[in-house]
Enzyme design. Structure first.
Site, PDB file in Angstrom:
ATOM      1  N   CYS A 192      12.002   4.392  47.995  1.00  0.00           N
ATOM      2  CA  CYS A 192      13.307   3.995  48.540  1.00  0.00           C
ATOM      3  C   CYS A 192      13.182   3.144  49.801  1.00  0.00           C
ATOM      4  O   CYS A 192      14.135   2.480  50.205  1.00  0.00           O
ATOM      5  CB  CYS A 192      14.154   5.224  48.824  1.00  0.00           C
ATOM      6  SG  CYS A 192      14.149   6.374  47.456  1.00  0.00           S
ATOM      7  N   HIS A 206      19.581   3.951  53.527  1.00  0.00           N
ATOM      8  CA  HIS A 206      19.296   4.216  52.121  1.00  0.00           C
ATOM      9  C   HIS A 206      20.370   5.173  51.608  1.00  0.00           C
ATOM     10  O   HIS A 206      20.695   6.167  52.251  1.00  0.00           O
ATOM     11  CB  HIS A 206      17.904   4.825  51.974  1.00  0.00           C
ATOM     12  CG  HIS A 206      17.658   5.385  50.612  1.00  0.00           C
ATOM     13  ND1 HIS A 206      17.934   4.666  49.467  1.00  0.00           N
ATOM     14  CD2 HIS A 206      17.203   6.598  50.196  1.00  0.00           C
ATOM     15  CE1 HIS A 206      17.647   5.412  48.412  1.00  0.00           C
ATOM     16  NE2 HIS A 206      17.212   6.585  48.827  1.00  0.00           N
ATOM     17  N   ASN A 208      21.883   6.997  43.848  1.00  0.00           N
ATOM     18  CA  ASN A 208      20.673   6.610  44.586  1.00  0.00           C
ATOM     19  C   ASN A 208      19.884   5.606  43.733  1.00  0.00           C
ATOM     20  O   ASN A 208      19.322   5.966  42.711  1.00  0.00           O
ATOM     21  CB  ASN A 208      19.864   7.879  44.861  1.00  0.00           C
ATOM     22  CG  ASN A 208      18.559   7.605  45.581  1.00  0.00           C
ATOM     23  OD1 ASN A 208      18.101   6.472  45.675  1.00  0.00           O
ATOM     24  ND2 ASN A 208      17.941   8.669  46.080  1.00  0.00           N
TER      25      ASN A 208
HETATM   26  O1  UT7 Z   1      15.816   8.790  47.587  1.00  0.00           O
HETATM   27  C1  UT7 Z   1      14.855   9.759  47.774  1.00  0.00           C
HETATM   28  C2  UT7 Z   1      15.290  10.691  48.784  1.00  0.00           C
HETATM   29  N1  UT7 Z   1      16.016  11.774  48.168  1.00  0.00           N
HETATM   30  C3  UT7 Z   1      16.894  12.444  48.868  1.00  0.00           C
HETATM   31  O2  UT7 Z   1      17.158  12.118  50.002  1.00  0.00           O
HETATM   32  C4  UT7 Z   1      17.499  13.683  48.248  1.00  0.00           C
HETATM   33  C5  UT7 Z   1      17.616  14.742  49.323  1.00  0.00           C
HETATM   34  N2  UT7 Z   1      18.156  16.017  48.798  1.00  0.00           N
HETATM   35  C6  UT7 Z   1      19.431  16.154  48.460  1.00  0.00           C
HETATM   36  O3  UT7 Z   1      20.211  15.221  48.502  1.00  0.00           O
HETATM   37  C7  UT7 Z   1      19.912  17.547  48.064  1.00  0.00           C
HETATM   38  O4  UT7 Z   1      18.892  18.473  48.376  1.00  0.00           O
HETATM   39  C8  UT7 Z   1      20.308  17.680  46.560  1.00  0.00           C
HETATM   40  C9  UT7 Z   1      21.595  16.910  46.317  1.00  0.00           C
HETATM   41  C10 UT7 Z   1      19.184  17.127  45.702  1.00  0.00           C
HETATM   42  C11 UT7 Z   1      20.544  19.130  46.209  1.00  0.00           C
HETATM   43  O5  UT7 Z   1      21.553  19.685  47.052  1.00  0.00           O
HETATM   44  P1  UT7 Z   1      21.328  21.119  47.719  1.00  0.00           P
HETATM   45  O6  UT7 Z   1      22.541  21.417  48.489  1.00  0.00           O
HETATM   46  O7  UT7 Z   1      20.021  21.053  48.465  1.00  0.00           O
HETATM   47  O8  UT7 Z   1      21.274  22.060  46.445  1.00  0.00           O
HETATM   48  P2  UT7 Z   1      20.110  23.030  45.949  1.00  0.00           P
HETATM   49  O9  UT7 Z   1      18.985  22.211  45.392  1.00  0.00           O
HETATM   50  O10 UT7 Z   1      19.783  24.000  47.048  1.00  0.00           O
HETATM   51  O11 UT7 Z   1      20.807  23.799  44.777  1.00  0.00           O
HETATM   52  C12 UT7 Z   1      21.905  24.681  45.035  1.00  0.00           C
HETATM   53  C13 UT7 Z   1      22.328  25.276  43.708  1.00  0.00           C
HETATM   54  C14 UT7 Z   1      21.181  25.860  42.885  1.00  0.00           C
HETATM   55  O12 UT7 Z   1      21.674  27.009  42.223  1.00  0.00           O
HETATM   56  P3  UT7 Z   1      21.380  28.480  42.799  1.00  0.00           P
HETATM   57  O13 UT7 Z   1      19.884  28.604  42.829  1.00  0.00           O
HETATM   58  O14 UT7 Z   1      22.001  28.498  44.161  1.00  0.00           O
HETATM   59  O15 UT7 Z   1      22.056  29.362  41.800  1.00  0.00           O
HETATM   60  C15 UT7 Z   1      20.891  24.802  41.860  1.00  0.00           C
HETATM   61  O16 UT7 Z   1      20.346  25.323  40.672  1.00  0.00           O
HETATM   62  O17 UT7 Z   1      22.913  24.266  42.897  1.00  0.00           O
HETATM   63  C16 UT7 Z   1      22.262  24.256  41.607  1.00  0.00           C
HETATM   64  N3  UT7 Z   1      22.262  22.891  41.125  1.00  0.00           N
HETATM   65  C17 UT7 Z   1      23.275  22.355  40.414  1.00  0.00           C
HETATM   66  N4  UT7 Z   1      24.435  22.870  40.012  1.00  0.00           N
HETATM   67  C18 UT7 Z   1      25.277  22.056  39.331  1.00  0.00           C
HETATM   68  C19 UT7 Z   1      21.305  21.952  41.295  1.00  0.00           C
HETATM   69  N5  UT7 Z   1      21.687  20.802  40.704  1.00  0.00           N
HETATM   70  C20 UT7 Z   1      22.908  21.028  40.170  1.00  0.00           C
HETATM   71  C21 UT7 Z   1      23.805  20.231  39.455  1.00  0.00           C
HETATM   72  N6  UT7 Z   1      24.981  20.786  39.061  1.00  0.00           N
HETATM   73  N7  UT7 Z   1      23.568  18.944  39.168  1.00  0.00           N
END
Ligand code: UT7
Length: 324
Positions: free
Chosen positions: A112, A251, A281
């Site tokens: 990125c 980004h 993204n």
């Molecule tokens: O360009 C490269 C750089 N990349 C980035 O900058 C990405 C940085 N990270 C992020 O933007 C965030 O961490 C994400 C958007 C990827 C994830 O958000 P989060 O608030 O960190 O969510 P999480 O991964 O902690 O997941 C929370 C919950 C989980 O369920 P449990 O374990 O709490 O029951 C996941 O399984 O949300 C669940 N989950 C989803 N639910 C519905 C994960 N993906 C999804 C989804 N839909 N698409």
């Protein structure tokens, strides 16, 4: 001529719009979750166009907006993590399509941060290697390397390309910059498409990984701390302060990362240009697409100071303070 001037920017994104509601039909997710956690509402997904094709179309748009012909281009750099082929490079294929004779052409891989890395490299090659006019492109068809059964990543990414033309000049548009990396953290948090190492001579069998895998929470923590740091870095090096900056173009990974960066920098969120809602993204393409959109909307004028700030796989980060 000791400086480098920005002539223009352009973009191309596939026409096919995929909404969060479309994704609800593919994986267990919801529009509500995606919007709340990321700010993304829709993204463009290629229905067959490759990385070369979209890079070429963005290049044509940037050349048109720069009022310059292809023959004047003597350097092409494409930043991509989703090339169609390992060889020829995307940049060489674009050079072939444009038919700009004698242009040096190569790809760089900095995920990125790739577009900002490329701009810094092109600026330096113009100043040090006698190149006169460079075409810099960020192009990704990430849909090729996304695991469409993994809801934690497939909802995040989109396809697209953005480009910029710069040339040797007495003016100087690239005021200050920084770029760096942390490979140890990168290996642990964000990888995509490992090359298959199963040669007849390999000591053990390696599992081929073809898709993007990300520890989202860890990348999130890294992003919110590095973003304000690299904005301040180029301000310090450029002897500037935030009040004189028209826009910060970050980004586009997640609108929550941008909210937090704005809070930490104690700056109005409106100073950040955000379009992640429409494109998701798009990795190396996200910054030139956003810059192009700003220009198309007439929101930036010649002479405006803008900070481009990127972070991503590698892990890599890069920023530059430019005068448009
Ligand atoms: O360009 C490269 C750089 N990349 C980035 O900058 C990405 C940085 N990270 C992020 O933007 C965030 O961490 C994400 C958007 C990827 C994830 O958000 P989060 O608030 O960190 O969510 P999480 O991964 O902690 O997941 C929370 C919950 C989980 O369920 P449990 O374990 O709490 O029951 C996941 O399984 O949300 C669940 N989950 C989803 N639910 C519905 C994960 N993906 C999804 C989804 N839909 N698409």
């Amino acid at each position: 001529m000791e400086g480098v001037k920005i002539l223009g920017v352009g973009k191309y994104c596939p026409e096919n719009v995929v909404t969060n509601f479309d994704l609800e039909k593919i994986v267990e997710t919801s529009d509500e979750w995606i919007v709340k956690r990321t700010g993304i509402k829709e993204r463009r997904i290629s229905d067959g166009e490759g990385t070369v094709e979209i890079a070429y179309k963005a290049a044509l748009n940037a050349l048109k907006n720069s009022n310059c012909g292809k023959d004047d281009i003597d350097l092409i750099i494409v930043a991509t993590t989703s090339p169609d082929k390992i060889m020829p490079s995307t940049a060489c294929s674009v050079q072939g399509l444009l038919d700009c004779k004698n242009a040096a052409a190569f790809d760089i891989s900095a995920a990125c941060s790739g577009f900002v890395y490329s701009l810094i490299i092109a600026d330096s090659l113009i100043k040090s290697a006698g190149k006169k006019r460079a075409l810099i492109i960020g192009a990704e068809v990430l849909s090729k390397i996304v695991d469409w059964s993994d809801r934690s990543t497939c909802v995040l990414f989109g396809d697209g390309a953005g480009a910029m033309v710069i040339e040797a000049s007495d003016e100087n548009s690239i005021i200050s910059s920084c770029f760096a990396s942390d490979g140890k953290l990168g290996e642990k948090t964000l990888v995509a498409a490992e090359i298959n190492l199963n040669t007849p001579f390999a000591k053990s069998e390696n599992i081929e990984k073809r898709y993007i895998e990300m520890k989202g929470g860890e990348v999130f923590k890294f992003a919110v701390s590095i973003l304000p740091e690299i904005v301040n870095d180029v301000l310090d090096k450029g002897n500037e302060n935030l009040e004189n900056i028209k826009y910060i173009v970050p980004h586009q990974a997640n609108s929550r990362i941008i909210d937090e960066a704005a809070r930490r920098l104690k700056v109005n969120r409106e100073k950040f240009y955000v379009n992640v809602d429409k494109y998701g993204n798009t990795s190396a393409a996200s910054i030139p697409i956003a810059l192009s959109e700003l220009s198309e909307k007439g929101l930036i004028n010649k002479g405006d100071k803008i900070i481009l700030a990127a972070f991503g796989g590698g892990l890599t980060w890069a920023s530059t303070l430019i005068k448009f």
